[in-house]
Scaffold this motif. Structure first.
Motif, PDB file in Angstrom:
ATOM      1  N   VAL A 330      -2.700 -15.122  44.823  1.00  0.00           N
ATOM      2  CA  VAL A 330      -3.510 -16.141  43.803  1.00  0.00           C
ATOM      3  C   VAL A 330      -3.639 -15.582  42.335  1.00  0.00           C
ATOM      4  O   VAL A 330      -3.612 -16.258  41.230  1.00  0.00           O
ATOM      5  N   ALA A 331      -4.053 -14.297  42.372  1.00  0.00           N
ATOM      6  CA  ALA A 331      -4.295 -13.750  41.351  1.00  0.00           C
ATOM      7  C   ALA A 331      -3.190 -13.614  40.304  1.00  0.00           C
ATOM      8  O   ALA A 331      -3.015 -13.667  39.152  1.00  0.00           O
ATOM      9  N   GLY A 332      -1.986 -13.204  41.157  1.00  0.00           N
ATOM     10  CA  GLY A 332      -0.706 -13.081  40.330  1.00  0.00           C
ATOM     11  C   GLY A 332      -0.186 -14.624  39.879  1.00  0.00           C
ATOM     12  O   GLY A 332       0.326 -14.332  38.811  1.00  0.00           O
ATOM     13  N   ALA A 333      -0.419 -15.498  40.517  1.00  0.00           N
ATOM     14  CA  ALA A 333       0.032 -16.858  39.950  1.00  0.00           C
ATOM     15  C   ALA A 333      -1.011 -17.188  38.822  1.00  0.00           C
ATOM     16  O   ALA A 333      -0.278 -17.825  37.736  1.00  0.00           O
ATOM     17  N   LEU A 334      -2.108 -16.781  38.772  1.00  0.00           N
ATOM     18  CA  LEU A 334      -2.963 -17.122  37.563  1.00  0.00           C
ATOM     19  C   LEU A 334      -2.399 -16.193  36.337  1.00  0.00           C
ATOM     20  O   LEU A 334      -2.356 -16.745  35.306  1.00  0.00           O
ATOM     21  N   LYS A 335      -2.263 -15.024  36.502  1.00  0.00           N
ATOM     22  CA  LYS A 335      -1.790 -14.010  35.632  1.00  0.00           C
ATOM     23  C   LYS A 335      -0.215 -14.772  35.029  1.00  0.00           C
ATOM     24  O   LYS A 335      -0.319 -14.854  33.771  1.00  0.00           O
ATOM     25  N   GLN A 336       0.340 -15.112  36.138  1.00  0.00           N
ATOM     26  CA  GLN A 336       1.690 -15.814  35.428  1.00  0.00           C
ATOM     27  C   GLN A 336       1.640 -17.119  34.752  1.00  0.00           C
ATOM     28  O   GLN A 336       2.169 -17.242  33.575  1.00  0.00           O
ATOM     29  N   TYR A 337       0.503 -17.688  34.757  1.00  0.00           N
ATOM     30  CA  TYR A 337       0.146 -19.053  34.129  1.00  0.00           C
ATOM     31  C   TYR A 337      -0.264 -18.542  32.819  1.00  0.00           C
ATOM     32  O   TYR A 337       0.146 -19.291  31.833  1.00  0.00           O
ATOM     33  N   LEU A 338      -1.174 -17.684  32.794  1.00  0.00           N
ATOM     34  CA  LEU A 338      -1.737 -17.373  31.376  1.00  0.00           C
ATOM     35  C   LEU A 338      -0.549 -16.671  30.426  1.00  0.00           C
ATOM     36  O   LEU A 338      -0.467 -16.894  29.241  1.00  0.00           O
ATOM     37  N   ARG A 339       0.223 -15.888  31.132  1.00  0.00           N
ATOM     38  CA  ARG A 339       1.492 -15.243  30.364  1.00  0.00           C
ATOM     39  C   ARG A 339       2.475 -16.221  29.962  1.00  0.00           C
ATOM     40  O   ARG A 339       3.094 -16.142  28.809  1.00  0.00           O
ATOM     41  N   GLU A 340       2.570 -17.247  30.435  1.00  0.00           N
ATOM     42  CA  GLU A 340       3.603 -18.267  30.018  1.00  0.00           C
ATOM     43  C   GLU A 340       3.161 -19.338  29.291  1.00  0.00           C
ATOM     44  O   GLU A 340       4.018 -20.474  28.722  1.00  0.00           O
ATOM     45  N   LEU A 341       1.917 -19.556  28.858  1.00  0.00           N
ATOM     46  CA  LEU A 341       1.123 -20.322  27.909  1.00  0.00           C
ATOM     47  C   LEU A 341       2.039 -20.040  26.720  1.00  0.00           C
ATOM     48  O   LEU A 341       2.206 -18.941  26.424  1.00  0.00           O
ATOM     49  N   PRO A 342       2.734 -21.305  26.145  1.00  0.00           N
ATOM     50  CA  PRO A 342       3.260 -21.212  24.683  1.00  0.00           C
ATOM     51  C   PRO A 342       2.245 -20.407  23.644  1.00  0.00           C
ATOM     52  O   PRO A 342       2.964 -19.656  23.031  1.00  0.00           O
ATOM     53  N   GLU A 343       1.102 -20.745  23.562  1.00  0.00           N
ATOM     54  CA  GLU A 343       0.013 -20.024  22.796  1.00  0.00           C
ATOM     55  C   GLU A 343      -0.795 -19.388  23.648  1.00  0.00           C
ATOM     56  O   GLU A 343      -1.634 -20.010  24.579  1.00  0.00           O
ATOM     57  N   PRO A 344      -1.030 -18.198  23.425  1.00  0.00           N
ATOM     58  CA  PRO A 344      -2.190 -17.404  24.204  1.00  0.00           C
ATOM     59  C   PRO A 344      -3.526 -18.185  24.459  1.00  0.00           C
ATOM     60  O   PRO A 344      -3.919 -18.882  23.531  1.00  0.00           O
ATOM     61  N   LEU A 345      -4.064 -17.999  25.471  1.00  0.00           N
ATOM     62  CA  LEU A 345      -5.513 -18.753  25.705  1.00  0.00           C
ATOM     63  C   LEU A 345      -6.388 -18.330  24.505  1.00  0.00           C
ATOM     64  O   LEU A 345      -7.249 -19.321  24.145  1.00  0.00           O
ATOM     65  N   LEU A 346      -6.436 -16.924  24.172  1.00  0.00           N
ATOM     66  CA  LEU A 346      -7.239 -16.653  23.186  1.00  0.00           C
ATOM     67  C   LEU A 346      -6.611 -17.001  21.602  1.00  0.00           C
ATOM     68  O   LEU A 346      -7.305 -16.613  20.414  1.00  0.00           O
TER      69      LEU A 346
END
Length: 385
Positions: A330-346
């Motif tokens: 689950v943590a890996g899927a979350l990291k993958q989601y944040l990594r694939e955002l076109p623009e970083p969350l921050l």
């Protein structure tokens, strides 16, 4: 009824034509240079009309069938029927079924516009151009053939008249009889000249009339483009009406893939404040005791499980209960989601501000970091906290 004199006359014409072609007798040129230019122009119009007519016939696929029968035979209609049937199979309430339905209806309307275009081209362009080839040119050829015939007769009689005149000068000949024959041949020759002039006048009139109608003939080319313009405008209007509807349907579809989609876009189509992946994964981690798990976000989950969870989110059929005991995946899927955002969350915009916080004294960092976090756009802030 067979007449020997007709056979003899035709034989003499053939002989005269052969003699002229072989240069043994004089051939009278009855058309002036201007008329020869007009004749050449007529032949040019005939040639281009023939080529253009053939191309248009192949292009518009002319047919004598009724409108509905022609419409059913069109490839666009076949495609439209197939798409509408596919929409029924997929279900009009589904995204793909809905788009198949809209696209099929558009193809059906395009087929109707195209058939109307073809029919208009047939009536306004093809039929008038065909009339040039079937009526006007044959009429000119008829007068041309008549002129050729009368000219041959005239040349033949001229030759015979000259021969008769020479015969009067031959010794031992019945001079009176030879003179009478020469006079008779002269009269026949003069009559043939009159017939030739009449035939030439008829041909000239017909060719001049044809050339005078060149603007009328040329109008068909303008009509062709006007018909095409009207068709393309209707087709474009149809596409302009359908494409935005299909685009809006796609953009408003809540079942878009989650991974790789901009955060704001995902929140808009799903009507959420927090991204589905972030909320589902965080809740699962917390409820599954993941906060106490050693190596959380450091130890990698099973690759196949992470990939399966990711595709489940994209397909909109995720079941987080299946992963309640697999916190690292689950943590890996979350990291993958944040990594694939076109623009970083921050965000890229505040990247340097976050870096600058690290250069501050330890006792100032928390307040500075808090300030930078509050500068995040609202969607990013809601998901970060």
């Amino acid at each position: 009824m067979f007449k020997p004199e007709n056979l003899r006359k035709n034989f003499m014409r053939a002989k005269q034509l052969a003699d002229q072609n072989l240069g043994r007798t004089e051939k009278t040129e009855v058309l002036s240079e201007d008329l020869q230019s007009v004749e050449k122009r007529v032949d040019q119009v005939k040639d281009v009309s023939t080529r253009t007519t053939k191309k248009i016939e192949a292009w518009v696929k002319t047919s004598s069938s009724e409108y509905e029968k022609r419409l059913k035979k069109m490839p666009e209609t076949s495609l439209a029927i197939s798409m509408i049937e596919s929409a029924g199979v997929l279900g009009n309430e589904t995204l793909m079924g809905n788009l198949y339905q809209m696209c099929g209806e558009c193809q059906s309307n395009l087929a109707s516009h195209l058939l109307n275009h073809d029919i208009s081209v047939e009536k306004a362009v093809l039929q008038p151009m065909q009339e040039i080839l079937d009526v006007e040119i044959p009429a000119i050829n008829k007068f041309k053939k008549n002129l050729t015939k009368t000219t041959l007769d005239m040349d033949s009689l001229k030759t015979r008249w000259h021969q008769a005149v020479k015969q009067t000068q031959v010794s031992g000949t019945n001079m009176q009889q030879a003179a009478n024959k020469a006079d008779t041949m002269k009269e026949h020759y003069e009559d043939s000249c009159a017939r030739m002039e009449q035939a030439r006048d008829q041909l000239t009139t017909e060719m001049y009339n044809f050339i005078a109608r060149e603007p009328e003939h040329s109008q068909k080319l303008l009509s062709l483009l006007e018909i095409q313009q009207a068709y393309h405008k209707k087709a474009l209007d149809e596409l302009d009406k359908t494409i935005p509807k299909m685009r809006d349907t796609l953009e408003c579809n809540p079942h878009k893939p989650v991974y790789g989609l901009p955060l704001e876009e995902h929140l808009r189509v799903t009507g959420r404040d927090v991204a589905l992946v972030i909320e589902a994964c965080i809740v699962t981690i917390i409820e599954g005791g993941g906060m106490e798990e050693e190596g959380l976000f450091r130890i990698a989950g099973m690759a196949s499980r992470v990939k399966k969870l990711k595709t489940s989110f994209d397909a909109g059929v995720v079941d987080m209960d299946e992963y309640a005991l697999d916190i690292h995946s689950v943590a890996g899927a979350l990291k993958q989601y944040l990594r694939e955002l076109p623009e970083p969350l921050l965000t890229y915009y505040l990247y340097q501000d976050f870096i600058n916080v690290l250069s501050l004294p330890q006792n100032q960092r928390l307040q500075a970091l808090w300030k930078v976090v509050h500068d995040l756009p609202e969607p990013n802030y809601n998901n970060f906290r």
